[in-house]
Design a protein around this motif. Structure first.
Motif, short mmCIF file in Angstrom:
data_model
loop_
_atom_site.label_atom_id
_atom_site.label_comp_id
_atom_site.label_asym_id
_atom_site.label_seq_id
_atom_site.Cartn_x
_atom_site.Cartn_y
_atom_site.Cartn_z
N VAL A 229 0.84 -1.19 0.00
CA VAL A 229 0.00 0.00 0.00
C VAL A 229 0.88 1.25 0.00
O VAL A 229 0.62 2.21 -0.71
N ALA A 230 1.98 1.23 0.78
CA ALA A 230 2.86 2.39 0.88
C ALA A 230 3.72 2.58 -0.37
O ALA A 230 4.06 3.69 -0.73
N SER A 231 4.06 1.47 -1.05
CA SER A 231 4.95 1.56 -2.20
C SER A 231 4.52 0.59 -3.29
O SER A 231 5.11 -0.48 -3.45
N PRO A 232 3.47 0.93 -4.05
CA PRO A 232 3.02 0.02 -5.11
C PRO A 232 4.05 -0.10 -6.23
O PRO A 232 4.97 0.70 -6.32
N SER A 233 3.89 -1.11 -7.05
CA SER A 233 4.80 -1.31 -8.19
C SER A 233 4.78 -0.08 -9.08
O SER A 233 3.77 0.63 -9.15
N PRO A 234 5.88 0.19 -9.80
CA PRO A 234 5.92 1.35 -10.69
C PRO A 234 4.75 1.34 -11.69
O PRO A 234 4.42 0.30 -12.25
N GLY A 235 4.12 2.48 -11.86
CA GLY A 235 3.01 2.60 -12.81
C GLY A 235 1.68 2.10 -12.28
O GLY A 235 0.68 2.12 -12.99
N ARG A 236 1.62 1.65 -11.04
CA ARG A 236 0.37 1.13 -10.48
C ARG A 236 -0.07 1.99 -9.29
O ARG A 236 0.73 2.37 -8.46
N VAL A 237 -1.35 2.27 -9.24
CA VAL A 237 -1.90 2.97 -8.09
C VAL A 237 -2.21 1.97 -6.99
O VAL A 237 -1.95 2.19 -5.83
N LEU A 238 -2.78 0.83 -7.38
CA LEU A 238 -3.09 -0.25 -6.44
C LEU A 238 -2.39 -1.52 -6.89
O LEU A 238 -2.24 -1.75 -8.08
N PRO A 239 -2.01 -2.39 -5.96
CA PRO A 239 -1.48 -3.69 -6.35
C PRO A 239 -2.56 -4.48 -7.10
O PRO A 239 -3.75 -4.29 -6.84
N PRO A 240 -2.17 -5.36 -8.03
CA PRO A 240 -3.17 -6.14 -8.77
C PRO A 240 -3.72 -7.27 -7.91
O PRO A 240 -3.39 -8.44 -8.10
N ALA A 241 -4.52 -6.91 -6.94
CA ALA A 241 -5.06 -7.88 -5.98
C ALA A 241 -6.47 -7.48 -5.57
O ALA A 241 -6.87 -6.32 -5.75
N TRP A 242 -7.21 -8.45 -5.03
CA TRP A 242 -8.54 -8.18 -4.49
C TRP A 242 -8.57 -8.75 -3.08
O TRP A 242 -8.07 -9.85 -2.83
N THR A 243 -9.14 -8.01 -2.15
CA THR A 243 -9.22 -8.44 -0.75
C THR A 243 -10.66 -8.55 -0.30
O THR A 243 -11.48 -7.69 -0.64
N GLY A 244 -10.95 -9.60 0.45
CA GLY A 244 -12.27 -9.79 1.06
C GLY A 244 -12.11 -9.98 2.55
O GLY A 244 -11.10 -10.54 3.01
N ARG A 245 -13.07 -9.53 3.30
CA ARG A 245 -13.04 -9.64 4.76
C ARG A 245 -14.36 -10.20 5.25
O ARG A 245 -15.43 -9.81 4.75
N ALA A 246 -14.31 -11.12 6.21
CA ALA A 246 -15.52 -11.72 6.79
C ALA A 246 -15.41 -11.68 8.30
O ALA A 246 -14.32 -11.74 8.87
N GLU A 247 -16.56 -11.59 8.95
CA GLU A 247 -16.61 -11.52 10.40
C GLU A 247 -17.66 -12.50 10.92
O GLU A 247 -18.75 -12.61 10.35
N ALA A 248 -17.31 -13.22 11.99
CA ALA A 248 -18.25 -14.14 12.64
C ALA A 248 -19.12 -13.34 13.60
O ALA A 248 -18.66 -12.38 14.20
N GLY A 249 -20.35 -13.73 13.73
CA GLY A 249 -21.26 -13.07 14.68
C GLY A 249 -20.94 -13.47 16.11
O GLY A 249 -19.92 -14.11 16.40
N GLY A 250 -21.84 -13.15 17.01
CA GLY A 250 -21.66 -13.43 18.43
C GLY A 250 -21.60 -14.91 18.77
O GLY A 250 -21.07 -15.28 19.81
N GLN A 251 -22.12 -15.77 17.89
CA GLN A 251 -22.09 -17.21 18.15
C GLN A 251 -20.80 -17.86 17.64
O GLN A 251 -20.53 -19.01 17.93
N GLY A 252 -20.06 -17.16 16.83
CA GLY A 252 -18.90 -17.76 16.19
C GLY A 252 -19.35 -18.63 15.02
O GLY A 252 -20.53 -18.73 14.72
N SER A 253 -18.40 -19.24 14.35
CA SER A 253 -18.69 -20.09 13.20
C SER A 253 -18.14 -21.49 13.44
O SER A 253 -17.12 -21.64 14.11
N PRO A 254 -18.78 -22.52 12.89
CA PRO A 254 -18.31 -23.89 13.11
C PRO A 254 -17.03 -24.18 12.34
O PRO A 254 -16.70 -23.48 11.37
N PRO A 255 -16.29 -25.23 12.75
CA PRO A 255 -15.12 -25.65 11.98
C PRO A 255 -15.52 -25.89 10.52
O PRO A 255 -16.65 -26.31 10.24
#
Length: 110
Positions: free
Chosen positions: A71-97
């Motif tokens: 994020v601090a130093s992307p490849s030359p000529g790129r604003v963002l790295p060529p990647a996609w990120t996803g984030r997930a969160e478990a609720g108050g019960q948690g998630s099973p194995p």
């Protein structure tokens, strides 16, 4: 359209979880070297295809990566790295194995 000499591929990265109540995980999927990110997405759920635990939430799906160095130093000529990120969160019960989170990156390659 078509791009002579190019093709599209889907890169994916899967991480276990989130499992603990209130816990979260992030997965980032990268295009191959010299690949161009076109789009991406994220999926969270059970490995066996069963419906996810109530309370499992997708809380982020965005281009780029959480890697502070990239994020601090992307490849030359790129604003963002060529990647996609996803984030997930478990609720108050948690998630099973067997709960996992997968990030997908749709990439144009040569």
């Amino acid at each position: 359209g078509s791009w002579p000499g190019h093709r599209t591929i889907v890169a994916r990265t899967t991480v276990p979880g989130p499992l603990a109540p209130g816990g979260s995980v992030a997965a980032s999927s990268r295009c191959p070297a010299r690949g161009t990110l076109l789009s991406g997405g994220v999926l969270a759920g059970q490995v066996d295809g069963k419906a996810p635990q109530q309370g499992l939430h997708l809380t982020g799906s965005y281009p780029g990566t959480r890697d502070p160095a990239e994020v601090a130093s992307p490849s030359p000529g790129r604003v963002l790295p060529p990647a996609w990120t996803g984030r997930a969160e478990a609720g108050g019960q948690g998630s099973p194995p067997g709960t996992e989170t997968t990030a997908f990156a749709l990439c144009l390659t040569d």
